[in-house]
Write a protein that holds these residues in place. Sequence first.
Motif, PDB file in Angstrom:
ATOM      1  N   ILE A  15      80.416  14.889  29.532  1.00  0.00           N
ATOM      2  CA  ILE A  15      79.594  14.818  30.739  1.00  0.00           C
ATOM      3  C   ILE A  15      80.147  15.736  31.825  1.00  0.00           C
ATOM      4  O   ILE A  15      79.384  16.448  32.510  1.00  0.00           O
ATOM      5  N   LEU A  19      77.967  18.786  33.382  1.00  0.00           N
ATOM      6  CA  LEU A  19      77.606  18.831  34.794  1.00  0.00           C
ATOM      7  C   LEU A  19      78.235  20.034  35.496  1.00  0.00           C
ATOM      8  O   LEU A  19      77.587  20.692  36.320  1.00  0.00           O
ATOM      9  N   THR A  20      79.486  20.341  35.161  1.00  0.00           N
ATOM     10  CA  THR A  20      80.165  21.486  35.789  1.00  0.00           C
ATOM     11  C   THR A  20      79.444  22.786  35.465  1.00  0.00           C
ATOM     12  O   THR A  20      79.200  23.612  36.352  1.00  0.00           O
ATOM     13  N   ILE A  22      76.317  23.225  34.473  1.00  0.00           N
ATOM     14  CA  ILE A  22      74.964  23.238  35.039  1.00  0.00           C
ATOM     15  C   ILE A  22      75.003  23.553  36.531  1.00  0.00           C
ATOM     16  O   ILE A  22      74.190  24.341  37.041  1.00  0.00           O
ATOM     17  N   LEU A  23      75.959  22.964  37.247  1.00  0.00           N
ATOM     18  CA  LEU A  23      76.018  23.115  38.697  1.00  0.00           C
ATOM     19  C   LEU A  23      76.697  24.410  39.142  1.00  0.00           C
ATOM     20  O   LEU A  23      76.425  24.906  40.236  1.00  0.00           O
ATOM     21  N   LYS A 157      69.018  20.675  39.368  1.00  0.00           N
ATOM     22  CA  LYS A 157      68.609  19.274  39.487  1.00  0.00           C
ATOM     23  C   LYS A 157      67.588  18.884  38.417  1.00  0.00           C
ATOM     24  O   LYS A 157      67.527  17.720  38.006  1.00  0.00           O
ATOM     25  N   ILE A 160      69.575  18.260  35.151  1.00  0.00           N
ATOM     26  CA  ILE A 160      70.388  17.052  35.340  1.00  0.00           C
ATOM     27  C   ILE A 160      69.497  15.816  35.356  1.00  0.00           C
ATOM     28  O   ILE A 160      69.829  14.786  34.749  1.00  0.00           O
TER      29      ILE A 160
END
Length: 296
Positions: A15, A19-20, A22-23, A157, A160
Amino acid sequence: MNETLKRTISGAVYIALLLTSILFSTESFIILFGIFLVITIYEFSNLVDLNKIFSILFGVLLFSVIVLISHYNKQTTLYLNDLFQGNFDLETNIKQLDLVLLAVTIVIAIKCILFLFYDSVQKISISSKYLYLLGYITLPFVFIVKISFGTNDYNPKIIIGLFILIWTNDTFAYLVGKSIGKHKLFERVSPKKTIEGFLGGAVFAAFAGFLISKFYIQPNPAFSGKSILIWTIIALIVSVFGTIGDLIESKFKRIAGVKDSGSIMPGHGGILDRLDSVIFVAPIIYLFYQILYYVS
């Protein structure tokens, strides 16, 4: 190390990495999913006994070409206009290419759904294996990238939000099914899934969709006042087609006689085990996007 701790650590690493990337940037997101594609193709090739090197080269080349043309089109447009002396409308050609790829993926997705009901099938033909490699594995990764761009620029976003819906659906389908599940959903493919679990996952995913639309993602001006409805529909699409994607992968594993697609994630299995829902959902979400914008 006990199994629960192992699952918790590997899940947290997965996870955090997701997330890292993607952001952080568009490029890190695309690179990570390119790596996921390589691992997924490797695992799928093991399941159905395909040539791994050829399959990986085919998948990576197709993914790279489509993503580069689609999302770095300013530089590509200049080059192609020079090449074709200003007579190349890249935007129109990309839209046409997207529709063709979507049609191919949907047709193969239907073939995958029918495959679930072929009880007598214990061996997959070589032509079907390559069709699945194209439309069940490779092209969905292309659509994961495409839906993250929404209508214009990269919007982390969106992707996510999609993963939140999938995780919510999976978690509550498991919890509700384990607590009150009595009626089997598709026992001959996945004995543990229940109708009660499926409905529980769908309800909580719909609630998560409501929260996402209300507090996390700013609604697109083109759909003012409809954001809650749109994300609720997306949540229901995730619940239905995510479950189907999970069942399809279970069918491949059942024929191969294995429990997991791989072992790269201790306690969780392989990357295909983690992404089986999202790769089946992504083309359907992209189709839903196209219908929304056509209607609007």
